[in-house]
Write an enzyme that holds these catalytic residues in place. Sequence first.
Site, short mmCIF file in Angstrom:
data_model
loop_
_atom_site.label_atom_id
_atom_site.label_comp_id
_atom_site.label_asym_id
_atom_site.label_seq_id
_atom_site.Cartn_x
_atom_site.Cartn_y
_atom_site.Cartn_z
N VAL A 145 9.84 23.21 9.02
CA VAL A 145 8.73 22.73 8.19
C VAL A 145 7.69 22.04 9.07
CG1 VAL A 145 10.26 22.44 6.20
CG2 VAL A 145 9.72 20.45 7.64
N TYR B 288 14.12 -3.14 -6.08
CA TYR B 288 13.36 -1.91 -5.91
C TYR B 288 12.17 -2.14 -5.00
CZ TYR B 288 10.08 1.85 -7.01
OH TYR B 288 9.19 2.87 -6.92
N SER C 80 4.67 2.16 -3.13
CA SER C 80 4.49 1.54 -4.45
C SER C 80 3.75 0.22 -4.32
CB SER C 80 5.84 1.29 -5.11
OG SER C 80 5.68 0.61 -6.34
N ILE D 193 7.24 13.06 -10.17
CA ILE D 193 6.06 13.19 -9.31
C ILE D 193 6.23 14.36 -8.35
CG2 ILE D 193 4.65 12.03 -7.56
CD1 ILE D 193 5.43 9.37 -8.88
N ARG E 226 -2.16 -3.78 -15.61
CA ARG E 226 -1.65 -2.73 -14.73
C ARG E 226 -2.73 -1.67 -14.56
NH1 ARG E 226 1.58 -6.27 -14.55
NH2 ARG E 226 3.87 -6.14 -14.65
N ASN F 36 1.09 2.44 -11.67
CA ASN F 36 1.98 2.87 -12.75
C ASN F 36 1.69 4.32 -13.10
OD1 ASN F 36 1.78 -0.17 -12.90
ND2 ASN F 36 3.38 0.19 -14.42
N GLY G 101 11.65 17.09 -5.05
CA GLY G 101 10.64 18.04 -5.50
C GLY G 101 10.86 18.60 -6.88
N ALA G 102 12.01 18.32 -7.50
CA ALA G 102 12.24 18.73 -8.89
C ALA G 102 12.05 17.57 -9.86
CB ALA G 102 13.65 19.31 -9.05
#
Length: 329
Positions: A53, A163, A103, A12, A231, A192, A8-9
Amino acid sequence: MRVLVTGGAGFIGSHAVEALTARGHEAVVFDVRTDPAADVRDPVAVARAVAGVDAVCHQAAMVGLGAGFGDAAEYVSRNDLGTAVLLAAMAEAGVRRLVLAGSMVVYGEGRYVCPRDGVVRPGPRAVADLDAGRFEPRCPVCGAEPAPGLVGEDAPADPRNVYATTKLAQEHLAAAWARSTGGSAVSLRYHNVYGPRMPRDTPYAGVASFFRSALARGKAPRVFEDGRQRRDFVHVRDVAAANVVALEAGSAPGALTVYNTGSGEPHTVGEMARALADAHGGPAPVVTGEYRLGDVRHITADSSRLRTELGWKPEVGFQEGMREFAASG
């Protein structure tokens, strides 16, 4: 909702926190950047974080193509082990709503149509072709040059690097968690993503960040291949908004729902480099003919399902976004 935002820091994640807060939700940040003990691979720290949460927005990940296969173990550890630890903690705590940062790299090459053989899926490009500057994939049946198009969520996965493989494994883990717990899981397959707070000067950053860093040093952006690879560049605020919409809507219990998340406006890498250079005031991009093994030629996906089912649409246009990005810190 009280939403745990892993990563969260980060780039995104920090925008997702802002978007959640603006919608009246309580965002709880879990990120090693702000707390070295907040490692998503640590079962004790994660169990503590998920307590109380209502949902999890899972953005924490090691991203980018990296510096070679030597990074494989670290990618698998951070992305896949971390996701497994998180999902196990959610199962134990009774948290049943998840949105995952997916992704488009899981597709490998995009959708192609051969004039003779119809829809085809080219294999990895040969090193000899790349060395010779033959960058366009060929039809695996007849060898002709197929036309690139938009790939839908139902296309088969074909990850081409470490990845990409870890991002697909994250989806499989999320699907297994949903089946086991009856939870609601959504994967947003980002295109992207670019915008303010994008990491810079690291081999794990995106191409837009590389170009901006070069321009900030007074250097020309170096464009690989011939610059014509396609892209979909989507602004980070639009991606953050997609996360909020997906969290609020949820999905069918017991399954993973996948949404392509892009602007819907394909551009070439060369076009993006020129837009950034123009916005920054130069110098003009240089097309190098160099390449990276594991890169795909064209990947642009159809994001209409996200628009139709959840009512999301991107708000930041390409030229506007590139001008803002060129000026951002």
